[in-house]
Design a protein around this motif. Sequence first.
Motif, PDB file in Angstrom:
ATOM      1  N   GLY A 107       0.815  -1.207   0.000  1.00  0.00           N
ATOM      2  CA  GLY A 107       0.000   0.000   0.000  1.00  0.00           C
ATOM      3  C   GLY A 107       0.851   1.261   0.000  1.00  0.00           C
ATOM      4  N   SER A 108       1.906   1.241   0.779  1.00  0.00           N
ATOM      5  CA  SER A 108       2.788   2.411   0.842  1.00  0.00           C
ATOM      6  C   SER A 108       3.546   2.606  -0.473  1.00  0.00           C
ATOM      7  N   LEU A 109       4.071   1.513  -1.016  1.00  0.00           N
ATOM      8  CA  LEU A 109       4.834   1.611  -2.258  1.00  0.00           C
ATOM      9  C   LEU A 109       3.958   2.061  -3.427  1.00  0.00           C
ATOM     10  N   LEU A 110       2.786   1.473  -3.543  1.00  0.00           N
ATOM     11  CA  LEU A 110       1.905   1.833  -4.656  1.00  0.00           C
ATOM     12  C   LEU A 110       1.309   3.223  -4.474  1.00  0.00           C
ATOM     13  N   GLY A 111       1.082   3.626  -3.219  1.00  0.00           N
ATOM     14  CA  GLY A 111       0.614   4.982  -2.969  1.00  0.00           C
ATOM     15  C   GLY A 111       1.634   6.018  -3.404  1.00  0.00           C
ATOM     16  N   THR A 112       2.906   5.733  -3.122  1.00  0.00           N
ATOM     17  CA  THR A 112       3.975   6.626  -3.585  1.00  0.00           C
ATOM     18  C   THR A 112       4.036   6.675  -5.099  1.00  0.00           C
ATOM     19  N   TYR A 113       3.816   5.525  -5.726  1.00  0.00           N
ATOM     20  CA  TYR A 113       3.811   5.470  -7.194  1.00  0.00           C
ATOM     21  C   TYR A 113       2.682   6.315  -7.779  1.00  0.00           C
ATOM     22  N   ILE A 114       1.495   6.245  -7.175  1.00  0.00           N
ATOM     23  CA  ILE A 114       0.368   7.058  -7.660  1.00  0.00           C
ATOM     24  C   ILE A 114       0.697   8.543  -7.569  1.00  0.00           C
ATOM     25  N   ASP A 115       1.286   8.955  -6.457  1.00  0.00           N
ATOM     26  CA  ASP A 115       1.640  10.368  -6.283  1.00  0.00           C
ATOM     27  C   ASP A 115       2.677  10.816  -7.310  1.00  0.00           C
ATOM     28  N   LYS A 116       3.639   9.965  -7.613  1.00  0.00           N
ATOM     29  CA  LYS A 116       4.661  10.312  -8.597  1.00  0.00           C
ATOM     30  C   LYS A 116       4.058  10.450  -9.993  1.00  0.00           C
ATOM     31  N   VAL A 117       3.141   9.542 -10.342  1.00  0.00           N
ATOM     32  CA  VAL A 117       2.496   9.622 -11.650  1.00  0.00           C
ATOM     33  C   VAL A 117       1.654  10.885 -11.751  1.00  0.00           C
ATOM     34  N   PHE A 118       0.948  11.225 -10.679  1.00  0.00           N
ATOM     35  CA  PHE A 118       0.123  12.432 -10.696  1.00  0.00           C
ATOM     36  C   PHE A 118       0.988  13.686 -10.814  1.00  0.00           C
ATOM     37  N   ALA A 119       2.117  13.694 -10.122  1.00  0.00           N
ATOM     38  CA  ALA A 119       3.002  14.854 -10.189  1.00  0.00           C
ATOM     39  C   ALA A 119       3.610  15.017 -11.580  1.00  0.00           C
ATOM     40  N   ARG A 120       3.833  13.894 -12.263  1.00  0.00           N
ATOM     41  CA  ARG A 120       4.460  13.948 -13.579  1.00  0.00           C
ATOM     42  C   ARG A 120       3.453  14.188 -14.700  1.00  0.00           C
ATOM     43  N   ASP A 121       2.319  13.506 -14.646  1.00  0.00           N
ATOM     44  CA  ASP A 121       1.345  13.574 -15.738  1.00  0.00           C
ATOM     45  C   ASP A 121       0.198  14.540 -15.477  1.00  0.00           C
ATOM     46  N   GLY A 122      -0.014  14.883 -14.224  1.00  0.00           N
ATOM     47  CA  GLY A 122      -1.170  15.709 -13.894  1.00  0.00           C
ATOM     48  C   GLY A 122      -2.451  14.925 -13.773  1.00  0.00           C
ATOM     49  N   ASN A 123      -2.395  13.607 -13.888  1.00  0.00           N
ATOM     50  CA  ASN A 123      -3.541  12.714 -13.731  1.00  0.00           C
ATOM     51  C   ASN A 123      -3.016  11.351 -13.288  1.00  0.00           C
ATOM     52  N   ILE A 124      -3.942  10.430 -13.001  1.00  0.00           N
ATOM     53  CA  ILE A 124      -3.526   9.105 -12.527  1.00  0.00           C
ATOM     54  C   ILE A 124      -3.961   8.003 -13.485  1.00  0.00           C
TER      55      ILE A 124
END
Length: 245
Positions: free
Chosen positions: A155-172
């Motif tokens: 959960g922690s690892l994938l949550g960090t991944y979601i935040d990184k994708v949102f910061a890079r793409d502006g969406n998830i």
Amino acid sequence: MLNDRILLVYGHRYLENAISPAIAKRIMLDSSYSQIMVCGSNLGELFGAMFVLLATTLVQTPLPFLRFDALALLIVWALPAYSHQIRAHDASYAWRIAGMFIPVSMGWAAGDVSLAAFIQASLARMESADSQVSALGSVMAFLYSSYIITYAILGSLLGTYIDKVFARDGNIYRALLNIGGVQFTVLSAIIIFATLTPKGALAFNPSMINDAELNGPADLEHQREAEDDVAGRDDSSVEKEKEKP
């Protein structure tokens, strides 16, 4: 099949506690909509439990329910494609996703309830082996602890991944493809494979697993009575031997 229960609980909780809030917050822009999606998931749990109750005389092992759950997990693939159509601040999309969660959670509840009952019935035979340790309590504690650890790490690892994708793409959208479709496909494949490994499990609706036929509490009660009769006869034989001059 113990790993199946860990994956079942983890996948279900991740769907409710991670994917739903991510969609509500990052796409619908209203975190409260996640509760609407969870409502559909809870309704699916009710349907799954009722399904097991009604089919208990026809399905004697948890394997058919687990396979149904594994196939239902693939429905999550619809989320990445459907998320492109979602409009912000529109609750109707949350209700549609809730409807999508119903069969997924129905499969989870059916598989989890039937597997838990099977584990309890199997371990009930071992309860009298050691009066100091409960086999059932030990196994269930291990399963729940394993689920907590698995969810905490992934959960922690994938949550960090979601935040990184949102910061890079502006969406998830790209994150949903991986944490939804890919992850749940892996879970589905592991569960399907696990249901094919026990002896006698290749049948569509096997009546026994590993040559152990468990048709319910009556069989366990008969077995215990038989063991008590054997123990009673042994005690009688010992007493007769002592009475001989």
